[in-house]
Design a protein around this motif. Structure first.
Motif, PDB file in Angstrom:
ATOM      1  N   ALA A  65     -47.766 -77.201 -42.670  1.00 44.13           N
ATOM      2  CA  ALA A  65     -48.639 -76.875 -41.536  1.00 44.13           C
ATOM      3  C   ALA A  65     -48.999 -75.392 -41.535  1.00 44.13           C
ATOM      4  O   ALA A  65     -48.207 -74.545 -41.943  1.00 44.13           O
ATOM      5  CB  ALA A  65     -47.953 -77.249 -40.229  1.00 44.13           C
ATOM      6  N   PHE A  66     -50.215 -75.108 -41.061  1.00 43.57           N
ATOM      7  CA  PHE A  66     -50.660 -73.733 -40.891  1.00 43.57           C
ATOM      8  C   PHE A  66     -51.467 -73.623 -39.606  1.00 43.57           C
ATOM      9  O   PHE A  66     -51.877 -74.622 -39.028  1.00 43.57           O
ATOM     10  CB  PHE A  66     -51.474 -73.246 -42.106  1.00 43.57           C
ATOM     11  N   ASN A  67     -51.667 -72.394 -39.154  1.00 41.05           N
ATOM     12  CA  ASN A  67     -52.453 -72.120 -37.948  1.00 41.05           C
ATOM     13  C   ASN A  67     -53.704 -71.348 -38.334  1.00 41.05           C
ATOM     14  O   ASN A  67     -53.701 -70.566 -39.288  1.00 41.05           O
ATOM     15  CB  ASN A  67     -51.651 -71.304 -36.944  1.00 41.05           C
ATOM     16  N   TYR A  68     -54.749 -71.557 -37.554  1.00 42.26           N
ATOM     17  CA  TYR A  68     -56.020 -70.882 -37.791  1.00 42.26           C
ATOM     18  C   TYR A  68     -56.495 -70.267 -36.475  1.00 42.26           C
ATOM     19  O   TYR A  68     -56.637 -70.970 -35.478  1.00 42.26           O
ATOM     20  CB  TYR A  68     -57.048 -71.888 -38.318  1.00 42.26           C
ATOM     21  N   ALA A  69     -56.679 -68.948 -36.465  1.00 43.28           N
ATOM     22  CA  ALA A  69     -57.099 -68.231 -35.262  1.00 43.28           C
ATOM     23  C   ALA A  69     -58.519 -67.708 -35.428  1.00 43.28           C
ATOM     24  O   ALA A  69     -58.900 -67.241 -36.496  1.00 43.28           O
ATOM     25  CB  ALA A  69     -56.153 -67.069 -34.986  1.00 43.28           C
ATOM     26  N   VAL A  78     -59.083 -63.761 -43.356  1.00 43.14           N
ATOM     27  CA  VAL A  78     -59.323 -63.591 -41.919  1.00 43.14           C
ATOM     28  C   VAL A  78     -59.260 -64.926 -41.198  1.00 43.14           C
ATOM     29  O   VAL A  78     -60.193 -65.696 -41.219  1.00 43.14           O
ATOM     30  CB  VAL A  78     -60.693 -62.912 -41.652  1.00 43.14           C
ATOM     31  N   GLY A  79     -58.122 -65.244 -40.616  1.00 46.38           N
ATOM     32  CA  GLY A  79     -58.028 -66.446 -39.804  1.00 46.38           C
ATOM     33  C   GLY A  79     -56.779 -67.270 -40.004  1.00 46.38           C
ATOM     34  O   GLY A  79     -56.157 -67.687 -39.037  1.00 46.38           O
ATOM     35  N   ILE A  80     -56.397 -67.537 -41.240  1.00 45.63           N
ATOM     36  CA  ILE A  80     -55.198 -68.345 -41.478  1.00 45.63           C
ATOM     37  C   ILE A  80     -53.982 -67.438 -41.371  1.00 45.63           C
ATOM     38  O   ILE A  80     -53.864 -66.465 -42.114  1.00 45.63           O
ATOM     39  CB  ILE A  80     -55.247 -69.043 -42.853  1.00 45.63           C
ATOM     40  N   THR A  81     -53.113 -67.770 -40.426  1.00 49.07           N
ATOM     41  CA  THR A  81     -51.900 -66.977 -40.235  1.00 49.07           C
ATOM     42  C   THR A  81     -51.070 -67.010 -41.515  1.00 49.07           C
ATOM     43  O   THR A  81     -50.734 -68.077 -42.011  1.00 49.07           O
ATOM     44  CB  THR A  81     -51.072 -67.535 -39.061  1.00 49.07           C
ATOM     45  N   GLY A  82     -50.788 -65.852 -42.078  1.00 51.23           N
ATOM     46  CA  GLY A  82     -50.025 -65.764 -43.314  1.00 51.23           C
ATOM     47  C   GLY A  82     -50.869 -65.853 -44.568  1.00 51.23           C
ATOM     48  O   GLY A  82     -50.364 -65.681 -45.669  1.00 51.23           O
ATOM     49  N   ALA A 114     -59.711 -68.422 -29.813  1.00 50.17           N
ATOM     50  CA  ALA A 114     -59.404 -69.817 -30.132  1.00 50.17           C
ATOM     51  C   ALA A 114     -58.250 -69.865 -31.127  1.00 50.17           C
ATOM     52  O   ALA A 114     -58.130 -68.992 -31.993  1.00 50.17           O
ATOM     53  CB  ALA A 114     -60.627 -70.511 -30.715  1.00 50.17           C
ATOM     54  N   LEU A 115     -57.418 -70.882 -30.993  1.00 49.13           N
ATOM     55  CA  LEU A 115     -56.293 -71.062 -31.897  1.00 49.13           C
ATOM     56  C   LEU A 115     -56.073 -72.547 -32.150  1.00 49.13           C
ATOM     57  O   LEU A 115     -55.886 -73.324 -31.210  1.00 49.13           O
ATOM     58  CB  LEU A 115     -55.024 -70.450 -31.295  1.00 49.13           C
ATOM     59  N   ALA A 116     -56.122 -72.936 -33.416  1.00 51.03           N
ATOM     60  CA  ALA A 116     -55.814 -74.301 -33.843  1.00 51.03           C
ATOM     61  C   ALA A 116     -54.454 -74.247 -34.525  1.00 51.03           C
ATOM     62  O   ALA A 116     -54.281 -73.508 -35.497  1.00 51.03           O
ATOM     63  CB  ALA A 116     -56.884 -74.811 -34.801  1.00 51.03           C
ATOM     64  N   THR A 117     -53.490 -75.004 -33.996  1.00 47.91           N
ATOM     65  CA  THR A 117     -52.137 -74.962 -34.544  1.00 47.91           C
ATOM     66  C   THR A 117     -51.757 -76.297 -35.161  1.00 47.91           C
ATOM     67  O   THR A 117     -52.225 -77.354 -34.746  1.00 47.91           O
ATOM     68  CB  THR A 117     -51.101 -74.606 -33.452  1.00 47.91           C
TER      69      THR A 117
END
Length: 150
Positions: free
Chosen positions: A107-111, A94-98, A53-56
């Protein structure tokens, strides 16, 4: 058990958009949510199979040095008792890109990658809520989507 990996490990081209809704706490939502090859609602998932799953495009409402993840699975509005493992609650690690810190207005992404989906409700439609809480309890992001886990 849910495991989180960086965006680079999630093959986004193989994923499709999933319908989602905002959480009642007013937390920001992503611009897109992809879960495996699901599209629309409910998302069809298989117990014991991997979930990617990826929330962008989640825009942080506040500066935050921390981000704690929560996942709630509901059947008919009632929590089915899924508990996120304590070692996976730190979304900065673990999860937030960067990672963190997060900056207000950015903005950030969460995988999220679950190598083997294990949820106690099977064969029925459930609501899955995934959220992030930051410094001082600020809601950094939250969404809900429907799924059937067979």
């Amino acid at each position: 058990m849910f495991k989180f990996f960086l965006l680079a490990l999630v093959p986004a081209m193989a994923m499709a958009a999933v319908e989602f809704s905002a959480c009642p706490n007013g937390a920001p939502t992503p611009t897109t949510l992809t879960v495996n090859d699901c599209s629309g609602s409910p998302c069809q998932l298989t117990a014991g199979a991997p979930v990617d799953a990826l929330a962008t495009g989640i825009v942080s409402p506040a500066d935050s040095a921390t981000a704690t993840a929560h996942i709630v699975v509901r059947l008919g509005g009632l929590d089915v008792g899924f508990e996120i493992p304590s070692e996976l609650e730190n979304a900065c690690a673990v999860g937030i890109t960067g990672g963190c810190p997060l900056t207000a207005g950015t903005a950030f992404n969460y995988a999220l990658v679950d190598d083997s989906l294990d949820v106690p409700a099977r064969g029925v439609e459930v609501e899955i809520e995934v959220g992030l809480t930051g410094d001082g309890g600020v809601a950094l992001g939250c969404l809900r989507f429907n799924a059937v886990i067979n």
